[in-house]
Design an enzyme around this catalytic site. Sequence first.
Site, PDB file in Angstrom:
ATOM      1  N   ARG A  96      30.776  35.271  69.876  1.00 64.09           N
ATOM      2  CA  ARG A  96      29.959  34.722  68.952  1.00 64.09           C
ATOM      3  C   ARG A  96      28.710  35.275  68.832  1.00 64.09           C
ATOM      4  NH1 ARG A  96      32.070  28.345  69.622  1.00 64.09           N
ATOM      5  NH2 ARG A  96      33.963  28.717  69.157  1.00 64.09           N
ATOM      6  N   HIS A 100      25.535  25.598  65.436  1.00 62.72           N
ATOM      7  CA  HIS A 100      26.891  25.037  65.651  1.00 62.72           C
ATOM      8  C   HIS A 100      26.728  24.220  66.801  1.00 62.72           C
ATOM      9  CE1 HIS A 100      31.117  24.527  66.043  1.00 62.72           C
ATOM     10  NE2 HIS A 100      31.282  25.260  67.152  1.00 62.72           N
ATOM     11  N   ARG A 152      28.313  29.153  75.025  1.00 63.19           N
ATOM     12  CA  ARG A 152      29.444  28.280  75.455  1.00 63.19           C
ATOM     13  C   ARG A 152      30.628  29.152  74.754  1.00 63.19           C
ATOM     14  NH1 ARG A 152      32.555  25.612  72.323  1.00 63.19           N
ATOM     15  NH2 ARG A 152      31.205  25.057  70.494  1.00 63.19           N
ATOM     16  N   GLY A 201      31.918   9.683  70.880  1.00 61.87           N
ATOM     17  CA  GLY A 201      32.452  10.880  70.861  1.00 61.87           C
ATOM     18  C   GLY A 201      33.165  11.222  71.908  1.00 61.87           C
ATOM     19  N   LEU A 202      33.695  12.453  72.188  1.00 57.48           N
ATOM     20  CA  LEU A 202      34.746  12.582  73.361  1.00 57.48           C
ATOM     21  C   LEU A 202      34.219  12.124  74.658  1.00 57.48           C
ATOM     22  CD1 LEU A 202      36.002  16.104  72.681  1.00 57.48           C
ATOM     23  CD2 LEU A 202      37.346  14.058  72.121  1.00 57.48           C
ATOM     24  N   ALA A 203      32.785  12.376  74.844  1.00 60.09           N
ATOM     25  CA  ALA A 203      32.438  12.258  76.278  1.00 60.09           C
ATOM     26  C   ALA A 203      32.123  10.601  76.471  1.00 60.09           C
ATOM     27  CB  ALA A 203      31.159  12.782  76.505  1.00 60.09           C
ATOM     28  N   HIS A 251      27.419  30.160  64.931  1.00 60.46           N
ATOM     29  CA  HIS A 251      28.723  30.621  65.031  1.00 60.46           C
ATOM     30  C   HIS A 251      28.680  31.467  63.899  1.00 60.46           C
ATOM     31  CE1 HIS A 251      33.055  30.120  64.368  1.00 60.46           C
ATOM     32  NE2 HIS A 251      33.015  29.170  65.423  1.00 60.46           N
ATOM     33  N   GLU A 281      27.737  17.060  75.091  1.00 62.20           N
ATOM     34  CA  GLU A 281      26.661  18.025  74.635  1.00 62.20           C
ATOM     35  C   GLU A 281      25.378  17.487  75.043  1.00 62.20           C
ATOM     36  OE1 GLU A 281      27.347  19.023  70.578  1.00 62.20           O
ATOM     37  OE2 GLU A 281      25.823  20.508  70.380  1.00 62.20           O
TER      38      GLU A 281
END
Lengths: 244, 663, 247
Positions: free
Chosen positions: B356, B427, B461, B68-70, B292, B451
Amino acid sequence: MHGGVSSVSAMALVTRTDRRPSLVSLAWRSTVGKKAVMAVSGLIMLLYLVGHLVGNLNMFFGPDEMNGYAHWLRTIGEPFLKHSWFVWIVRFGLVAVVVAHGVSAYQLSRRDIRARPVKYAHQRQRASYATRTMRWGGVILALFIVWHLLDLTTHTVNPRGEAGHPYENVLATFSTWYGNVIYIVAMLAVGLHIRHGFWSAAQTLGANRPGRDRILKGTANGLALVLTAGFLSIPIGVMTGVVS
Amino acid sequence: MAADSGPSQKTEATQATDYADYALGEPLVDTKAPDGPVAERWKRRRFEAKLVNPANRRKHTVIVVGTGLAGGAAGASLAEQGYRVIQFCYQDSPRRAHSIAAQGGINAAKNYRNDGDSVHRLFYDTVKGGDFRSRESNVHRLAEVSVEIIDQCVAQGVPFAREYGGLLDTRSFGGVQVSRTFYARGQTGQQLLLGAYQALSRQIAGGSVEMHPRTEMLDLIVVDGRARGIVARDLVTGRVDTHLADAVVLATGGYGNVFYLSTNAKNSNASAIWRAHRRGAHFANPCFTQIHPTCIPRAGDHQSKLTLMSESLRNDGRIWVPKAAGDERAPSAIPEGERDYYLERQYPAFGNLVPRDIASRAAKNVCDEGRGVGPGGQGVYLDFADAIARLGRDAVEAKYGNLFEMYERITAENPYEAPMRIYPAIHYTMGGLWVDYDLQTTVPGLFAIGEANFSDHGANRLGASALMQGLADGYFVLPATLNDYLARHPHEPVPDRHPAVHEALGTVTDRLYQLLSNQGDRTPDSFHRELGELLWDECGMARNEAGLTKALARIPALREEFWRRIRVPGSGETLNQSLENANRVADHLELAELMCLDALHRAESCGGHFREESRTDGGEAERRDEEFSYVAAWEFTGTGTPPVLHREQLTFEYVHPTQRSYT
Amino acid sequence: MNLHLRVWRQQGPDADGAMAAYDVSGISPDMSFLEMLDTLNEELAGRGEEPVAFDHDCREGICGACGMVINGQAHGPERTTACQLHMRHFADGDTIDVEPWRAAAFPVVKDLVVDRSAFDRIIGSGGYVSVPTGSAPEAHATPVPKAAADTAFENAECIGCGACVAACPNGSAMLFTSAKVVHLNSLPQGAPEREERVLSMVGQMDAEGFGGCTNTGECATACPKGIPLPSIAAMNREYLRAVRKGR
């Protein structure tokens, strides 16, 4: 010393060739490049067809006009070119273009068929008729060209076959039922081929852009219609007695 | 390890199961965080870090799990530095990790708007937004690095939204007073992920990263107290192999799928972090989950996952339910006077734009009162009628067209004509593996990023911060700190026949065999659904002692039933999605228990964790800083046996804790 | 509703496959197509039979994992992904054929699962900007005209699902490849590698065994993200330009 230098440059050359043989051969081996060859050759043939049609419409002006036009064709370029040279140059050029078009079509088609070896069990109608008939249409046109040359260039199969008298030869062809049938089928195939082919060539050569798609498709349809109608007007003219 | 566990250390009267009888261990101290002014700490840490000579980097192998992004950013960056990277993802391609589904945007303290933003303000907002349960050092670093992320992504060709002058556009997001969110329409996560994926692909093609797609990590290999490899299963051939390295990085995302229904991808799972936890990595704040508020409600029992809609909808939509319970009239037939715009009523200052957690809880409350709408009464209206009347339909369409389209595709209802129905959904999980400032877990050589770790977001968050943290960890933080670890711990290669390697491999294959050979009668999904419902009811938006105690009694029974009644068709030698699923559910059944225990022990309300016993007179969440201003890091002692709690005390030098108020 | 399914079952890459018939009942019109398959799979698993294998993950239409040919159409009758196709688009009693993507470059792994790693190799051959972490200039150093940014975005939306290849009678990956070429080549950041990128990516695409483009337009019709057909023209333009420039 001298040897050293040349071996270095030779090596450099080798390294470069290693990485990328030559862009022309790379392009020819790629699907995109080969497709561009098809597009360019197709457009040249299309251009030829336009000229061919304009010339052929001389049929409607009688034997003198038509035969005179045929004679004039052989005098183009004189005195720079000798008699008939222009016609021969065009013929050789066209043969090269037809071969390039055909060879790339054949190679691409083989590749395409290999790329999709298994068909879907659930078949459904795909793409337009013109698109789906490009391959068979191309084969039909290739066969037609052979017949057309044997008929009106070498006169081998022409019922009359008199050199220098194309007007009479054309009349002879269209006085047979099979001559008409072959010709009409081929001209319909030409229309379909151009309809997809012109737009496709534009796409292949990168001329298509988001806002230009409709104009290109319209032009393709227009060209297909004009050329088919134009070429068909001759046998129809003969059949209806307008040309006799 | 487990220090003193005398009866005096127990909290509350929670004797329902032995499991709740946890012991209190040594406090945890983050030894890697430098002291001094907060703005200097990251600079100092980087300077003090030992480096690996560029020529020697090739000799070090690093395993990265997840793309993923990380993970994608870390794999690419480490390979660029010269390390040998072996990377894994369960998806068929690294491009599909669930970061791709993030919609809203990514925060960065660029202050391009000249609206008073700064690194310090982003730091401040994030600590406060996290309800004072995160570390100041980490959060400040995150804010510093945020500006570099935007530069990096733009250079990669990420197509952020731009203005006519060609400069980057930003927008404001969830309860923040500056416009610092960079975005690429509603697909920011996709575009950022593809940027990282492309950088990673370049390294894969160059041979610096050995990529194993469709391969799932099933255990961690710890040799002489250090993480030295993983056991992974090739999901296509079923082959279980060991992969050895000098360090292991987990970038495997959150564990929201424990709830069965969540906005996570169907196959997102907690196995990697849970296996690491079982091997000695402490699990921090597992009860901190984010719910969420604007998701599409479930349509029926068949529902397999939930779909989020950007919370930007709350900018113009008004949230309401009928005033009377059980009112089954169509929304258009309910006159204005019989509608309850409950957020506007309860929180006049923020109205529909409360954070949220508050919006989610308020929705739950009105549904619990029987005033919910739609199938099962699990929904509230999000109404655009006023916005359409005020701005015109075209303006609303220009702003939210794609979201309205998505809503209509899923529900077959036209939100231009009838109000949308929304309901909160799981979420994001703020909890995760405990890591120090270097992002290293309690197992030396095992790092957790994105995450998968617990850091930075505290108990809640902020919107558009997940992407920021994932990329900060992957591109900038880990590559700097991992260097230090590798430089300080030159490793001898681990022989393939090492007993620890053998043991890990055996554990995995035994478990797979057990799953495949059991002659049961229930599918993995049936257990997953049951567990999810239990957790949602007892450890969801609002938690209380009775419910959590009940869940803690039920989970071990469910786990026992799982191993008795599970049935996995097919073999282990081919692609077998039931087997994959069963293996993940087995881990969820253990993690869920720890989540409930953590929620039970934290007898305060903070951020996404709302304990009904801990609220103000006005019914709002009440934080109890004197008792709970710490990170709860749990040490594993055995399946179903009480874990050991290690507390990491939090200190706030720059942002002083205050009670949040939105009324 | 009740449905008759005919689903391609194939045990492994080298095994023979065939269409297998199943009846499913109690299908809600609100289910997604994948949830309908979940229902079938729970039934199969309950009977101890192996469920139908299919790729899926986000189920929001963005990860690109799912993909199957439904009644001869990639992703089925609606212009979206299979996970976002809902059963309300079918009628009670329908017979639905479900097949895997078919292309030589996408060999079947099992049932409806195919190997799309060829796409990753195409990206790896040049679908990136070479900018190692930390070496980036300030983001506002190079303004990007909005039109270029919009073109880039429109093409960057590709999710790599492979529907274009599945729909193409030639199994061509031109739409996929062109989306990435056009995305990066429209941006100033992608300009230095512009020629190299298109030459390498087209080369890799050919090497993977994808067919050529015959401009049938099936790909763009099937694309759930609406990557436009002129992107292929734009890639052709980039390719011929690179050849002309002699690089």
